[in-house]
Design a protein around this motif. Structure first.
Motif, short mmCIF file in Angstrom:
data_model
loop_
_atom_site.label_atom_id
_atom_site.label_comp_id
_atom_site.label_asym_id
_atom_site.label_seq_id
_atom_site.Cartn_x
_atom_site.Cartn_y
_atom_site.Cartn_z
N ASN A 145 13.04 25.83 33.83
CA ASN A 145 12.45 25.61 32.51
C ASN A 145 11.12 26.33 32.31
OD1 ASN A 145 13.88 24.48 30.51
ND2 ASN A 145 13.05 22.41 30.73
N LEU A 146 10.85 27.31 33.13
CA LEU A 146 9.61 28.10 33.05
C LEU A 146 9.94 29.49 32.53
CD1 LEU A 146 6.58 27.91 33.72
CD2 LEU A 146 7.13 28.84 35.95
N ASP A 147 9.27 29.90 31.46
CA ASP A 147 9.48 31.21 30.85
C ASP A 147 8.63 32.24 31.59
OD1 ASP A 147 9.99 33.35 29.22
OD2 ASP A 147 8.84 32.59 27.52
N LEU A 148 9.30 33.12 32.33
CA LEU A 148 8.58 34.14 33.10
C LEU A 148 8.45 35.47 32.36
CD1 LEU A 148 10.09 33.53 36.65
CD2 LEU A 148 7.93 32.72 35.73
N SER A 149 8.90 35.50 31.12
CA SER A 149 8.84 36.76 30.36
C SER A 149 7.40 37.24 30.18
CB SER A 149 9.53 36.61 29.01
OG SER A 149 8.90 35.63 28.23
N LEU A 150 6.47 36.33 30.07
CA LEU A 150 5.06 36.70 29.93
C LEU A 150 4.56 37.43 31.17
CD1 LEU A 150 2.79 34.72 27.81
CD2 LEU A 150 1.82 35.40 29.96
N LEU A 151 4.93 36.91 32.33
CA LEU A 151 4.54 37.55 33.60
C LEU A 151 5.19 38.92 33.73
CD1 LEU A 151 3.10 37.35 36.33
CD2 LEU A 151 5.14 36.22 37.22
N VAL A 152 6.47 39.01 33.36
CA VAL A 152 7.17 40.30 33.42
C VAL A 152 6.52 41.30 32.46
CG1 VAL A 152 9.38 41.45 32.93
CG2 VAL A 152 9.35 39.26 34.16
N ALA A 153 6.14 40.85 31.27
CA ALA A 153 5.47 41.73 30.31
C ALA A 153 4.15 42.25 30.88
CB ALA A 153 5.24 41.00 28.99
N LEU A 154 3.38 41.36 31.51
CA LEU A 154 2.11 41.81 32.11
C LEU A 154 2.35 42.85 33.20
CD1 LEU A 154 -0.02 38.56 32.36
CD2 LEU A 154 -0.65 40.66 31.20
N ILE A 155 3.36 42.63 34.02
CA ILE A 155 3.67 43.59 35.09
C ILE A 155 4.10 44.92 34.50
CG2 ILE A 155 5.27 44.08 36.98
CD1 ILE A 155 5.15 41.02 37.60
N LEU A 156 4.95 44.89 33.46
CA LEU A 156 5.39 46.12 32.82
C LEU A 156 4.22 46.87 32.18
CD1 LEU A 156 8.76 44.98 31.22
CD2 LEU A 156 8.44 46.47 33.21
N LEU A 157 3.29 46.14 31.58
CA LEU A 157 2.11 46.79 30.99
C LEU A 157 1.23 47.41 32.07
CD1 LEU A 157 1.27 44.23 28.18
CD2 LEU A 157 1.98 46.61 27.86
N GLN A 158 1.13 46.76 33.22
CA GLN A 158 0.35 47.34 34.32
C GLN A 158 1.03 48.59 34.86
OE1 GLN A 158 -0.07 43.96 36.94
NE2 GLN A 158 -2.08 43.47 36.10
N ILE A 159 2.36 48.57 34.93
CA ILE A 159 3.09 49.77 35.34
C ILE A 159 2.85 50.90 34.34
CG2 ILE A 159 5.41 50.75 35.64
CD1 ILE A 159 6.20 47.98 36.84
N ALA A 160 2.86 50.55 33.05
CA ALA A 160 2.57 51.55 32.01
C ALA A 160 1.16 52.13 32.19
CB ALA A 160 2.73 50.94 30.63
N GLN A 161 0.21 51.28 32.57
CA GLN A 161 -1.16 51.76 32.83
C GLN A 161 -1.16 52.76 33.98
OE1 GLN A 161 -3.88 51.70 31.32
NE2 GLN A 161 -4.43 49.71 30.52
N LEU A 162 -0.43 52.45 35.05
CA LEU A 162 -0.37 53.36 36.20
C LEU A 162 0.27 54.69 35.81
CD1 LEU A 162 0.70 50.88 39.02
CD2 LEU A 162 -1.51 52.02 38.77
N VAL A 163 1.37 54.63 35.07
CA VAL A 163 2.05 55.85 34.64
C VAL A 163 1.12 56.67 33.74
CG1 VAL A 163 3.97 56.72 33.22
CG2 VAL A 163 4.37 54.89 34.89
N LEU A 164 0.43 56.00 32.84
CA LEU A 164 -0.51 56.68 31.97
C LEU A 164 -1.60 57.38 32.79
CD1 LEU A 164 -1.36 57.05 28.95
CD2 LEU A 164 -2.80 55.03 29.26
N GLY A 165 -2.13 56.69 33.78
CA GLY A 165 -3.14 57.29 34.64
C GLY A 165 -2.62 58.51 35.37
N MET A 166 -1.37 58.42 35.86
CA MET A 166 -0.77 59.57 36.58
C MET A 166 -0.52 60.73 35.63
SD MET A 166 1.78 57.97 39.46
CE MET A 166 2.70 56.90 38.39
N LEU A 167 -0.07 60.44 34.41
CA LEU A 167 0.20 61.51 33.44
C LEU A 167 -1.07 62.27 33.10
CD1 LEU A 167 2.64 59.85 30.88
CD2 LEU A 167 3.12 61.76 32.42
N PHE A 168 -2.14 61.54 32.89
CA PHE A 168 -3.37 62.18 32.46
C PHE A 168 -4.20 62.74 33.62
CE2 PHE A 168 -2.35 60.13 28.51
CZ PHE A 168 -2.81 61.04 27.56
N SER A 169 -3.90 62.33 34.85
CA SER A 169 -4.65 62.90 35.98
C SER A 169 -4.19 64.31 36.26
CB SER A 169 -4.47 62.03 37.23
OG SER A 169 -3.13 62.11 37.70
N GLY A 170 -2.96 64.62 35.86
CA GLY A 170 -2.43 65.99 36.07
C GLY A 170 -2.86 66.97 35.00
N LEU A 171 -3.50 66.48 33.93
CA LEU A 171 -3.87 67.39 32.83
C LEU A 171 -5.25 67.94 33.01
CD1 LEU A 171 -2.40 65.47 29.77
CD2 LEU A 171 -1.46 67.43 30.97
#
Length: 171
Positions: A145-171
């Protein structure tokens, strides 16, 4: 630089919130609306003359947020950065502001759910997060009965932050 960054982040956050509220058609509580609109009207109103809303989106608010981050980042010209480098840095910071804004909204919703789910701002924050969480709720099952979608969303946003950092570090 710290003061410029703090002011730019506050203004940019208000402009991004204004864009998001209008994009997903959420009516803010009067206190939030008053704060957001008073803080950003000086920039949005003149921009609307040049950039009208199209498709139900308040493009003036979004472009205003980018202009704020560009203005704050332009301080790097003094350090000898090129125009291209400053523009890329501004774009990276703009995208980071968006991701951090979503993360902050998710954390606020989690705090409301733990502390006071019936707080006056709780339904507003829930409505702001719904476009992010509803697709995840279809995929992530309830666990005890615990909604873990919020935790998954936070993890996905952190992954997006990492990808963003990697994309822009190569420019």
């Amino acid at each position: 630089m710290l003061i410029v960054d703090a002011i730019a982040t506050l203004l940019g956050g208000a402009l991004l919130l204004r864009f998001w509220m209008q994009a997903i058609r959420v009516r803010p509580p009067s206190s939030v609306a008053q704060f957001t609109f008073q803080l950003s009207d000086w920039l949005v109103r003149p921009l609307r003359r040049v950039v009208p809303g199209v498709g139900g989106y308040d493009w003036a608010s979004l472009i205003g947020a980018f202009l704020i981050v560009l203005l704050a980042t332009s301080v790097l010209f003094v350090a000898g950065w090129t125009v291209h480098a400053v523009l890329m840095q501004a774009l990276q910071r703009f995208l980071q502001w968006i991701l951090y804004g979503f993360m902050a909204l998710l954390v606020v919703e989690a705090i409301f759910s733990w502390v006071n789910p019936h707080a006056p701002l709780a339904p507003f924050v829930r409505a702001l997060n719904e476009p992010l969480l509803s697709p995840l709720r279809r995929v992530v099952p309830l666990v005890g009965n615990l909604d873990l979608s919020l935790l998954v969303a936070l993890i996905l946003l952190q992954i997006a932050q990492l990808v963003l950092g990697m994309l822009f570090s190569g420019l």
